[in-house]
Design a protein around this motif. Structure first.
Motif, PDB file in Angstrom:
ATOM      1  N   GLY A 189      34.889   2.424 -11.436  1.00  0.00           N
ATOM      2  CA  GLY A 189      35.351   2.533 -12.815  1.00  0.00           C
ATOM      3  C   GLY A 189      36.857   2.365 -12.890  1.00  0.00           C
ATOM      4  N   PHE A 190      37.583   3.268 -12.221  1.00  0.00           N
ATOM      5  CA  PHE A 190      39.043   3.261 -12.259  1.00  0.00           C
ATOM      6  C   PHE A 190      39.603   3.641 -10.895  1.00  0.00           C
ATOM      7  CE2 PHE A 190      37.453   4.525 -16.414  1.00  0.00           C
ATOM      8  CZ  PHE A 190      38.082   3.612 -17.245  1.00  0.00           C
ATOM      9  N   GLU A 191      40.661   2.952 -10.508  1.00  0.00           N
ATOM     10  CA  GLU A 191      41.418   3.335  -9.318  1.00  0.00           C
ATOM     11  C   GLU A 191      42.556   4.226  -9.798  1.00  0.00           C
ATOM     12  OE1 GLU A 191      44.124   0.888  -6.295  1.00  0.00           O
ATOM     13  OE2 GLU A 191      42.010   0.262  -6.268  1.00  0.00           O
ATOM     14  N   ILE A 192      42.723   5.375  -9.135  1.00  0.00           N
ATOM     15  CA  ILE A 192      43.753   6.323  -9.566  1.00  0.00           C
ATOM     16  C   ILE A 192      44.685   6.663  -8.407  1.00  0.00           C
ATOM     17  CG2 ILE A 192      42.282   7.304 -11.383  1.00  0.00           C
ATOM     18  CD1 ILE A 192      41.919   9.786  -9.537  1.00  0.00           C
ATOM     19  N   PRO A 193      45.889   7.154  -8.730  1.00  0.00           N
ATOM     20  CA  PRO A 193      46.826   7.559  -7.678  1.00  0.00           C
ATOM     21  C   PRO A 193      46.375   8.865  -7.023  1.00  0.00           C
ATOM     22  CG  PRO A 193      47.751   8.029  -9.833  1.00  0.00           C
ATOM     23  CD  PRO A 193      46.455   7.298 -10.072  1.00  0.00           C
ATOM     24  N   ASP A 194      47.077   9.247  -5.984  1.00  0.00           N
ATOM     25  CA  ASP A 194      46.769  10.460  -5.228  1.00  0.00           C
ATOM     26  C   ASP A 194      47.229  11.698  -6.001  1.00  0.00           C
ATOM     27  OD1 ASP A 194      46.143  12.331  -3.351  1.00  0.00           O
ATOM     28  OD2 ASP A 194      47.752  11.795  -1.963  1.00  0.00           O
TER      29      ASP A 194
ATOM     30  N   LEU B   1      34.599  16.721 -13.361  1.00  0.00           N
ATOM     31  CA  LEU B   1      35.425  17.076 -12.201  1.00  0.00           C
ATOM     32  C   LEU B   1      36.019  18.463 -12.408  1.00  0.00           C
ATOM     33  CD1 LEU B   1      36.363  13.695 -12.781  1.00  0.00           C
ATOM     34  CD2 LEU B   1      36.666  14.201 -10.370  1.00  0.00           C
ATOM     35  N   ASP B   2      36.138  19.218 -11.318  1.00  0.00           N
ATOM     36  CA  ASP B   2      36.568  20.608 -11.469  1.00  0.00           C
ATOM     37  C   ASP B   2      37.681  20.995 -10.511  1.00  0.00           C
ATOM     38  OD1 ASP B   2      35.090  22.743  -9.181  1.00  0.00           O
ATOM     39  OD2 ASP B   2      34.697  20.597  -9.139  1.00  0.00           O
ATOM     40  N   TYR B   3      38.245  22.145 -10.797  1.00  0.00           N
ATOM     41  CA  TYR B   3      39.114  22.864  -9.866  1.00  0.00           C
ATOM     42  C   TYR B   3      38.504  24.248  -9.737  1.00  0.00           C
ATOM     43  CZ  TYR B   3      42.887  25.564  -7.897  1.00  0.00           C
ATOM     44  OH  TYR B   3      43.619  26.402  -7.085  1.00  0.00           O
TER      45      TYR B   3
ATOM     46  N   TYR C  21      37.847  14.844 -21.384  1.00  0.00           N
ATOM     47  CA  TYR C  21      38.754  13.817 -20.865  1.00  0.00           C
ATOM     48  C   TYR C  21      39.048  14.130 -19.404  1.00  0.00           C
ATOM     49  CZ  TYR C  21      41.951  17.657 -21.796  1.00  0.00           C
ATOM     50  OH  TYR C  21      42.530  18.900 -21.829  1.00  0.00           O
ATOM     51  N   ILE C  22      39.692  13.205 -18.723  1.00  0.00           N
ATOM     52  CA  ILE C  22      40.127  13.421 -17.345  1.00  0.00           C
ATOM     53  C   ILE C  22      41.634  13.568 -17.354  1.00  0.00           C
ATOM     54  CG2 ILE C  22      40.300  12.416 -15.027  1.00  0.00           C
ATOM     55  CD1 ILE C  22      37.678  10.922 -15.666  1.00  0.00           C
ATOM     56  N   GLY C  23      42.117  14.622 -16.707  1.00  0.00           N
ATOM     57  CA  GLY C  23      43.558  14.859 -16.653  1.00  0.00           C
ATOM     58  C   GLY C  23      44.023  15.211 -15.261  1.00  0.00           C
ATOM     59  N   PHE C  24      45.293  14.931 -15.016  1.00  0.00           N
ATOM     60  CA  PHE C  24      45.922  15.303 -13.742  1.00  0.00           C
ATOM     61  C   PHE C  24      46.306  16.778 -13.810  1.00  0.00           C
ATOM     62  CE2 PHE C  24      46.852  10.739 -14.055  1.00  0.00           C
ATOM     63  CZ  PHE C  24      46.356  10.317 -12.831  1.00  0.00           C
ATOM     64  N   VAL C  25      46.227  17.449 -12.661  1.00  0.00           N
ATOM     65  CA  VAL C  25      46.546  18.875 -12.592  1.00  0.00           C
ATOM     66  C   VAL C  25      47.676  19.075 -11.594  1.00  0.00           C
ATOM     67  CG1 VAL C  25      45.673  21.144 -11.927  1.00  0.00           C
ATOM     68  CG2 VAL C  25      44.171  19.545 -13.092  1.00  0.00           C
ATOM     69  N   GLU C  26      48.642  19.882 -11.991  1.00  0.00           N
ATOM     70  CA  GLU C  26      49.677  20.296 -11.061  1.00  0.00           C
ATOM     71  C   GLU C  26      49.394  21.750 -10.723  1.00  0.00           C
ATOM     72  OE1 GLU C  26      53.668  19.556 -12.304  1.00  0.00           O
ATOM     73  OE2 GLU C  26      53.189  17.532 -12.957  1.00  0.00           O
ATOM     74  N   ILE C  27      49.139  22.009  -9.444  1.00  0.00           N
ATOM     75  CA  ILE C  27      48.787  23.351  -9.002  1.00  0.00           C
ATOM     76  C   ILE C  27      49.928  23.922  -8.179  1.00  0.00           C
ATOM     77  CG2 ILE C  27      47.166  24.747  -7.677  1.00  0.00           C
ATOM     78  CD1 ILE C  27      45.098  22.523  -8.335  1.00  0.00           C
ATOM     79  N   GLU C  28      50.435  25.064  -8.605  1.00  0.00           N
ATOM     80  CA  GLU C  28      51.503  25.720  -7.848  1.00  0.00           C
ATOM     81  C   GLU C  28      50.853  26.549  -6.765  1.00  0.00           C
ATOM     82  OE1 GLU C  28      54.283  27.770 -10.311  1.00  0.00           O
ATOM     83  OE2 GLU C  28      54.403  26.122 -11.730  1.00  0.00           O
ATOM     84  N   GLU C  29      51.270  26.306  -5.542  1.00  0.00           N
ATOM     85  CA  GLU C  29      50.677  27.016  -4.391  1.00  0.00           C
ATOM     86  C   GLU C  29      51.479  28.250  -4.094  1.00  0.00           C
ATOM     87  OE1 GLU C  29      48.065  25.624  -2.303  1.00  0.00           O
ATOM     88  OE2 GLU C  29      47.818  23.932  -3.651  1.00  0.00           O
TER      89      GLU C  29
END
Length: 155
Positions: A123-128, A136-138, A147-155
């Motif tokens: 379907g789509f190629e996405i960045p890392d 899709l989950d976390y 929708y599909i969104g990018f997640v920034e996770i603070e470790e």
């Protein structure tokens, strides 16, 4: 993508294997648009645990209900990342003697690939980046986002 799949299979039945849980939304939407006859089954394979990257340990949580022998099998995945899970899964499914075995994914992250996997439909190629939504989950959260969104996770 559905038009391409329909063209490739023609009047032959497509046996879609939905990889749970992430690809359920995509599989259902795709199946509705394929004009070839469709049968569907579900499999759950895990290599993530509760983190954001593949741990390399793959386990089958739920296997298929019927034999794949002689079927045109289309494995439908939400995202292909390292390739470990899909490589392992495809090796298992090949041993079940399907007539054909193809792989379809909504999202492909080729920059993360550790194991080569031939993907027939992308379907789509996405960045890392880590993504959530549309199945899709976390850590089992955010699957229900429309929708599909990018997640920034603070470790």
């Amino acid at each position: 993508m559905a038009a391409e799949i329909s063209k490739d299979y023609g009047d032959e039945t497509v046996y879609m294997v939905c990889i749970l849980k992430g690809s359920i939304f995509f599989t259902c939407d795709l199946a509705k648009r394929i004009t070839s006859p469709v049968e569907m089954d579900f499999m759950s394979v895990s290599s993530y645990g509760s983190g954001t990257s593949s741990c390399g340990v793959v386990k089958i949580v739920k296997d298929l209900d019927v034999s794949l022998e002689g079927k045109n099998v289309l494995v439908v995945e939400d995202i292909i990342d390292s390739g470990r899970t899909l490589s392992y899964l495809l090796d298992i499914l090949k041993k079940r003697n399907p007539k054909s075995l193809k792989l379809c994914t909504l999202l492909d992250k080729p920059d993360r690939r550790v194991v080569d996997v031939d993907v027939d439909y992308v379907g789509f190629e996405i960045p890392d980046e880590f993504v959530v939504g549309y199945g899709l989950d976390y850590d089992q959260h955010y699957r229900d986002l429309p929708y599909i969104g990018f997640v920034e996770i603070e470790e």
